[in-house]
Write a protein that holds these residues in place. Structure first.
Motif, PDB file in Angstrom:
ATOM      1  N   THR A 111      38.819  40.217  36.080  1.00 31.48           N
ATOM      2  CA  THR A 111      37.453  40.651  36.388  1.00 31.48           C
ATOM      3  C   THR A 111      37.440  42.122  36.781  1.00 31.48           C
TER       4      THR A 111
ATOM      5  N   ASP B   5      32.465  36.963  31.555  1.00 33.84           N
ATOM      6  CA  ASP B   5      33.642  36.569  32.343  1.00 33.84           C
ATOM      7  C   ASP B   5      33.821  35.049  32.342  1.00 33.84           C
ATOM      8  N   ASP B   6      35.073  34.608  32.493  1.00 31.79           N
ATOM      9  CA  ASP B   6      35.390  33.180  32.653  1.00 31.79           C
ATOM     10  C   ASP B   6      34.792  32.329  31.537  1.00 31.79           C
TER      11      ASP B   6
ATOM     12  N   ARG C  90      45.231  38.358  44.100  1.00 29.32           N
ATOM     13  CA  ARG C  90      44.191  37.884  45.017  1.00 29.32           C
ATOM     14  C   ARG C  90      44.819  37.231  46.243  1.00 29.32           C
TER      15      ARG C  90
HETATM   16 MG    MG Z   1      37.776  36.666  37.507  1.00 28.33          MG
END
Ligand code: MG
Ligand code: ADP
Length: 443
Positions: A154, A210-211, A309
């Motif tokens: 992202t 996205d996704d 993350r």
């Molecule tokens: Mg993402």
């Protein structure tokens, strides 16, 4: 209980019109049944209203009429709003405004090329994104980025958006998750505003979606997206797509979409190498006012390995612990604070949990895990689940066989060997497995 939900969708689907059926199948997430209450999640108020007016009366009737037997104990239906999949690190990292960025046309100002650290695990993706941003619609179209959760997809995708806006004034850039696309489509359908929807999506110069794996099984939204895609593509508008796996591995994604995606450039992001983890930690440490010992940073880089993350979440957790309790930051303290990330084994992972997560990942039903079916679409996920059970639990091969519908230990052994081989041969598959492991451990 998922079975019950499936039954509800099927029963209501037959009774209701196309629109209501779409809403039910594609925009409502079943939250379970507890204390006589059935919980449904929707991601925004417009859909909530539609569900209330068009679905609830029918669902109530199903309960009263006892059409679906298992629903008899239900006395109340509750609708809640829920943002799509946020995990522990996300909730630590995202200020309330962050989620607005993701749910709107706006781009998160944090996600630029300047703040992205490139290393061997992401350099191909990074270089591709740079090239796309320089000449949108001209070099790699569509441009497809895939890789496990929390690896920077992202971030990179939005960096293209920022760069396009800055360098090519007047270009219309839109970032949207495919879940949001689905919701907007369904709302437009329900409100008879398809014209507006088409106008909005066909008036874009750079579409960042996205996704995309969220579209799996959502046939009508896929069809709509296919037309949007073609319209933009034919006019040389740039399309950038992100997914947690390559197109061919997204189950229940129409072949024609897979073909379109594969015709462009596909790049993958792999699990972060040590250098990248260290570079990210150093940057975060520089940004904070505290001085952290190199042994502490090294310990974190060595132990939090699966995603950026998670690494960011771990860093923030250590910082919060330090400032709340005023404890000095040393390796002992960090080890204690990050215990559940570093040694997730302390949390009990069961064969059942693994089966549930793997079935959800591959969009098959939980009962397929124990079924006799040899169809590849269920046999392969089942083999993966067996492999993961071997890796993540202390169960013996025979016990694993038992929990997969009474299979022989040699079947389990064969599955484990096959999956191990694939992991060694295919980096993107390894990434998919790593991210599955992470999801299972976070449960
Ligand atoms: Mg993402
Ligand atoms: P994904 O979309 O692949 O799940 P994100 O793009 O949301 O992952 O990244 C998760 C977090 O990690 C974000 O805060 C992002 O800024 C950060 N991040 C990931 N990769 C990098 C990188 N190479 N350099 C700097 N930050 C990164």
């Amino acid at each position: 209980m998922e079975k019950v939900w499936k039954k509800i969708v099927e029963t209501l689907g037959k009774k209701l019109g196309k629109t209501a059926n779409d809403i039910l199948a594609e925009a409502v997430v079943f939250g379970g049944v507890k204390n006589g209450e059935i919980l449904l999640y929707v991601s925004n108020k417009i859909i909530g209203k539609k569900v209330e007016s068009e679905i609830l009366p029918h669902l109530e009737k199903l309960i009263v009429d006892k059409t679906v037997e298992e629903l008899s104990p239900i006395e109340k239906i509750k609708i809640e709003y829920k943002e799509p999949g946020k995990n522990f690190a996300d909730s630590l990292l995202c200020s309330p405004n962050d989620s607005n960025y993701e749910n709107d046309d706006y781009l998160n100002p944090k996600y630029t090329f300047e703040t992205f650290v490139s290393s061997s695990s992401n350099e191909f993706a990074y270089a591709g994104c740079r090239a796309v941003a320089l000449q949108p619609g001209r070099v790699y179209n569509p441009f497809f980025i895939y890789g496990g959760v929390g690896l920077g997809k992202t971030h990179l995708m939005q960096a293209i958006g920022h760069s396009c806006r800055n360098q090519h004034k007047g270009l219309k850039v839109k970032y949207v998750t495919s879940e949001q696309f689905t919701n907007e489509y369904i709302s437009a359908l329900g409100e008879g505003k398809m014209k507006n929807f088409h106008k909005k999506y066909r008036n874009i110069d750079v579409l960042l979606i996205d996704d995309i794996e969220f579209l799996a099984g959502k046939d009508r939204t896929q069809e709509e997206f296919f037309h949007t895609f073609n319209d933009l593509f034919q006019r040389n508008k740039q399309i950038v797509i992100c997914s947690d796996r390559p197109p061919s591995r997204i189950q229940r994604l129409e072949d024609r979409l897979v073909n379109r995606f594969e015709k462009g450039l596909m790049v993958d992001i792999q699990s972060p190498d040590y250098e990248l983890r260290m570079a990210i930690l150093n940057r975060m440490a520089d940004g904070s006012k505290l001085k952290l010992g190199s042994d502490v940073l090294k310990f974190m880089a060595e132990n939090v390995t699966t995603s950026i993350r998670l690494l960011e979440g771990a860093f923030i957790r250590v910082m919060s612990y330090h400032s709340l309790l005023n404890k000095p930051i040393d390796v002992n303290m960090v080890e204690k604070v990050l215990q559940d990330i570093i040694r997730p084994g302390s949390k009990k992972v069961t064969a059942g949990l693994i089966q549930k997560m793997v079935a959800a990942h591959f969009h098959i039903s939980l009962s397929d895990m124990a079924s006799k079916s040899k169809q590849k679409k269920v046999a392969f996920p089942r083999q993966i689940a067996m492999y993961l059970t071997k890796e993540l639990t202390d169960l013996s091969l025979a016990q694993i066989g038992d929990s997969f519908g009474g299979r022989d230990h040699s079947t389990v052994m064969y599955s484990c060997a096959k999956v191990t081989q694939l992991i060694m041969a295919d980096n993107s598959f390894k990434g998919e497995i790593d991210s599955l492991i992470e999801k299972i451990r976070e449960e």
